[in-house]
Design a protein around this motif. Sequence first.
Motif, PDB file in Angstrom:
ATOM      1  N   ARG A  34      84.781 -52.022 -31.533  1.00 23.87           N
ATOM      2  CA  ARG A  34      83.655 -51.100 -30.977  1.00 23.87           C
ATOM      3  C   ARG A  34      84.312 -49.784 -30.382  1.00 23.87           C
ATOM      4  O   ARG A  34      83.894 -48.881 -29.999  1.00 23.87           O
ATOM      5  N   CYS A  35      85.545 -49.406 -31.073  1.00 22.37           N
ATOM      6  CA  CYS A  35      86.204 -48.313 -30.763  1.00 22.37           C
ATOM      7  C   CYS A  35      85.887 -47.085 -32.046  1.00 22.37           C
ATOM      8  O   CYS A  35      85.861 -47.780 -33.013  1.00 22.37           O
ATOM      9  N   PHE A  61      79.583 -46.627 -36.592  1.00 22.07           N
ATOM     10  CA  PHE A  61      80.361 -46.407 -35.389  1.00 22.07           C
ATOM     11  C   PHE A  61      80.909 -44.974 -35.274  1.00 22.07           C
ATOM     12  O   PHE A  61      80.583 -44.169 -36.172  1.00 22.07           O
ATOM     13  N   MET A 162      84.859 -44.616 -27.145  1.00 25.97           N
ATOM     14  CA  MET A 162      83.662 -45.527 -26.864  1.00 25.97           C
ATOM     15  C   MET A 162      82.573 -44.717 -27.113  1.00 25.97           C
ATOM     16  O   MET A 162      81.247 -45.272 -26.952  1.00 25.97           O
ATOM     17  N   HIS A 164      79.960 -43.370 -29.064  1.00 24.96           N
ATOM     18  CA  HIS A 164      78.990 -43.623 -30.347  1.00 24.96           C
ATOM     19  C   HIS A 164      77.609 -42.534 -30.296  1.00 24.96           C
ATOM     20  O   HIS A 164      77.045 -42.681 -29.436  1.00 24.96           O
ATOM     21  N   PRO A 167      74.833 -46.089 -30.003  1.00 24.93           N
ATOM     22  CA  PRO A 167      75.233 -47.187 -29.552  1.00 24.93           C
ATOM     23  C   PRO A 167      74.651 -48.367 -30.107  1.00 24.93           C
ATOM     24  O   PRO A 167      75.361 -49.553 -30.204  1.00 24.93           O
ATOM     25  N   ALA A 170      76.075 -49.370 -33.357  1.00 17.47           N
ATOM     26  CA  ALA A 170      77.350 -49.943 -32.897  1.00 17.47           C
ATOM     27  C   ALA A 170      77.507 -51.352 -32.727  1.00 17.47           C
ATOM     28  O   ALA A 170      78.276 -52.037 -33.156  1.00 17.47           O
ATOM     29  N   ALA A 171      76.578 -51.694 -31.842  1.00 19.44           N
ATOM     30  CA  ALA A 171      76.454 -52.860 -31.400  1.00 19.44           C
ATOM     31  C   ALA A 171      76.098 -54.023 -32.430  1.00 19.44           C
ATOM     32  O   ALA A 171      76.654 -54.805 -32.410  1.00 19.44           O
ATOM     33  N   THR A 174      78.877 -54.594 -34.910  1.00 22.70           N
ATOM     34  CA  THR A 174      79.707 -55.520 -34.568  1.00 22.70           C
ATOM     35  C   THR A 174      79.270 -56.976 -34.528  1.00 22.70           C
ATOM     36  O   THR A 174      79.941 -57.950 -35.289  1.00 22.70           O
TER      37      THR A 174
END
Length: 250
Positions: A34-35, A61, A162, A164, A167, A170-171, A174
């Motif tokens: 998540r970076c 991301f 962190m 993004h 977001p 990004a979640a 992952t």
Amino acid sequence: MKVEVDGATLHVEVDGDGDGGEGKPGLLLWPPGRCTMRAWDHLVERLAERFRVVRIDPRGFGQSTPTADPDSQYTFVQYAQDACDVLDHLGIERCHVWSQSWGSRPAMVFCAYHPERVISAALYAANTDKADVPAQREGTKRAAELRRQQGIEPTPVPAGIMDHRDPDAAARATQGLLGFELKPMVPKLTMPVLIGTGDHDPNLVSSRVIAATAPNAKLVELLCCGHNGMLEHPELALETFLRFHDELGT
């Protein structure tokens, strides 16, 4: 720079002179879970003295944007292909790899699927099993206390790791990668491989298996480190990485 790849727009940054075939060798960095690529900011200047450093925010991301398809694009195989397309765009035929934690998962797939593109790989905190996040946090906490007792000053976390633009994407990215079976990738890692894992990281169990299974791998335990050595103890992480390349004659 922005690189268009199969409908996605990838944010890419390159540091260092030369290219992958002449001058400095290419080095592809994969960030922790998540970076964004900003996770490597504190090491890039020194790496760029020796390598042409390539960083990519994987689709979904950081500043990269995915395609309209919300799910099927978020695979390690897709991320590996994206990396190939970016390297093609930059004119880099072969490169070295350095990854950290979650980033070692797509890095392993990239190396296994495209070995002709890889000179060597440093897979930090490599793990083919399900992540034990509570144990990772506890190990990281214990390692931080040991470093404090030894007088090792904490390193500030790079800004923006962190951040993004989306977001939620990004979640989803992952979560969409949880079912991929990584163990079959390990025997295909035929290039020189460094596994650098913290001595307080629960991933060390899997890292030992990977180092014993990959044909040309070695394990270095990073002392007083938890799950993210390159963020927790960057001087040790970098020293270990550069020593590996000294041995390779890079």
